[in-house]
Design an enzyme around this catalytic site. Sequence first.
Site, PDB file in Angstrom:
ATOM      1  N   SER A  81      29.332  46.739  38.121  1.00 33.31           N
ATOM      2  CA  SER A  81      28.953  46.167  36.831  1.00 33.31           C
ATOM      3  C   SER A  81      27.477  45.802  36.774  1.00 33.31           C
ATOM      4  O   SER A  81      26.834  45.941  35.737  1.00 33.31           O
ATOM      5  CB  SER A  81      29.800  44.928  36.545  1.00 33.31           C
ATOM      6  OG  SER A  81      31.158  45.274  36.402  1.00 33.31           O
ATOM      7  N   ARG A 206      37.086  36.700  50.177  1.00 37.90           N
ATOM      8  CA  ARG A 206      36.008  36.633  49.194  1.00 37.90           C
ATOM      9  C   ARG A 206      36.404  35.986  47.869  1.00 37.90           C
ATOM     10  O   ARG A 206      35.582  35.337  47.224  1.00 37.90           O
ATOM     11  CB  ARG A 206      35.470  38.036  48.905  1.00 37.90           C
ATOM     12  CG  ARG A 206      36.525  39.005  48.408  1.00 37.90           C
ATOM     13  CD  ARG A 206      35.951  40.362  48.043  1.00 37.90           C
ATOM     14  NE  ARG A 206      35.259  40.314  46.764  1.00 37.90           N
ATOM     15  CZ  ARG A 206      34.585  41.340  46.251  1.00 37.90           C
ATOM     16  NH1 ARG A 206      34.528  42.475  46.914  1.00 37.90           N
ATOM     17  NH2 ARG A 206      33.995  41.234  45.098  1.00 37.90           N
ATOM     18  N   LYS A 382      32.808  38.249  32.986  1.00 39.36           N
ATOM     19  CA  LYS A 382      31.762  39.225  32.708  1.00 39.36           C
ATOM     20  C   LYS A 382      30.623  38.590  31.932  1.00 39.36           C
ATOM     21  O   LYS A 382      29.841  39.260  31.278  1.00 39.36           O
ATOM     22  CB  LYS A 382      32.333  40.411  31.907  1.00 39.36           C
ATOM     23  CG  LYS A 382      33.430  41.159  32.663  1.00 39.36           C
ATOM     24  CD  LYS A 382      32.908  41.852  33.897  1.00 39.36           C
ATOM     25  CE  LYS A 382      34.003  42.639  34.601  1.00 39.36           C
ATOM     26  NZ  LYS A 382      33.539  43.291  35.833  1.00 39.36           N
TER      27      LYS A 382
END
Length: 580
Positions: A81, A206, A382
């Site tokens: 991204s 993570r 996002k």
Amino acid sequence: MGSSGFSWKLADHPKLPKGKTIAMIVLDGWGEANPDQYNCIHVAQTPTMDSLKEGAPEKWRLVRAHGKAVGLPTEDDMGNSEVGHNALGAGRIYAQGAKLVDLALESGKIYDGEGFKYIKECFNIGTLHLIGLLSDGGVHSRLDQLQLLLKGASERGAKRIRVHILTDGRDVLDGSSVGFVETLEEDLKALRAKGIDAQIASGGGRMYVTMDRYENDWSVVKRGWDAQVLGEAPYKFKSAIEAVTTLRAEPKANDQYLPPFVIVDDSGKPVGPIVDGDSVVTINFRADRMTMLAKALEYEDFDKFDRVRVPKIKYAGMLQYDGELKLPNKYLVSPPEIERTSGEYLVHNGVRTFACRVNSKHLIFCRVLPNNHLLFNSETVKFGHVTFFWNGNRSGYFKEEMEEYVEIPSDSGITFNVQPKMKALEIGEKARDAILSRKFDQVRVNIPNSDMVGHTGDIDATVVACKAADEAVKMILDAIEQVGGIYVVTADHGNAEDMVKRNKKGEPLLDKAGKIQILTSHTLQPVPIAIGGPGLTPGVRFRNDVPEGGLANVAATVMNLHGYEAPSDYETTLIEVADN
């Protein structure tokens, strides 16, 4: 004129008029692959996207979204991204984090910079701590870069080294953590043979430890802080191999969500908490999932969680993760200097920006620019993609007096496959309302479902996610139809179109139990771009002479559709106007 002597003013396109509302839609993780049961986009009911592909072949094509097309070192490097939105917004191909680090390590310049000299000041009396993702996925970090940095630091005076690992299972196969730990342990063993005290000190998955982003969940960072700085975690082991293999044996365990652990000596004492006089490097080259830890390590005025103890350290990032915030202040490799992005050109051409903001940590983001305007919409996950990455790794305004931001609450506290529709329809509604208001020339959205749910490896949920994304696209395109506008639909990289690991023949790989090996990472597949709408000038079609077109070509394309010529150094437009 700009500070470098160029004009911000864009020239008018000779054949394309201004004034049409343009919807710029980015489907996150929506690639193009052969249809089969593991292609969630194919399996899902996506009539809107299907109609774009099948309705007008001259207005639908594929573009490259990985490797050198987005500034990564090789064609084996999957897109992501960050680099995808960089390319979409900048209109040019910039060497990206991984490549910049490769070049700095290869040339040795990484050791000549201010960042390395800064952390080196602690080598004689303190410990060098390296924190980051242990993986060869190439999206956030790479194992070979860590290996080279260990070698280079030890050769330049580091006498005591501790590595704080974060297991992946997202950009690489779940279960690969064991092999990565074994490889790292061999390297550390070789350093110990040379008299250097080098060990793994702590770890965790993570998505559960350290690598949160956009201030979505500070408890993730706190779990990492407790293990890395305080030496405290619910699990203690004598070695990292024992830690990972033991924790992975738990029911439903996976690399992404391993709980935090610390390595202890024979007396039960942690072998490597961060203390006064130490130096710290966060080894990830990608910014978004290191920024929160960077704030915790660097900011004196920090109130997101109780740090308990704040050691006096010398800290540097692999790169500077936020150029606007100057965070961190010290870094080993300079990030790409992306200037004159498409958004910045629009601002300097009279774009005024409005945004609405609700005070919440879990947000949909929208950015509205009246007159020559833009609306950016995306969920928290996002949030930075449509601003920070799109605007050349810049988090602030181009012209503060012309820009204002809006945030709307989003869901929180659940995993993406539990609620695969996420906020796609709400994003679609916000975009629809902006279009129908007729106050905006451009509405830009990122719809994250296919990527975020695809990362969970849940095929059924990803199918639902793709359907929801398609429904959001329809909502936006219906609005474009009503106002006589234009749409551009594309993606930033692949993911949901291939959810299984494959052999060289393209056949699904099976594990020892005969089950398919699920693929949770991005892919090397191209992504679609489609144009259309009632406002599209007759004769506009995709050119046939740009076969290797990539995401960087989209900016010039969109500028053309707005009635402007792109700057001469932008990657060429993908469209032409046929003489009818």
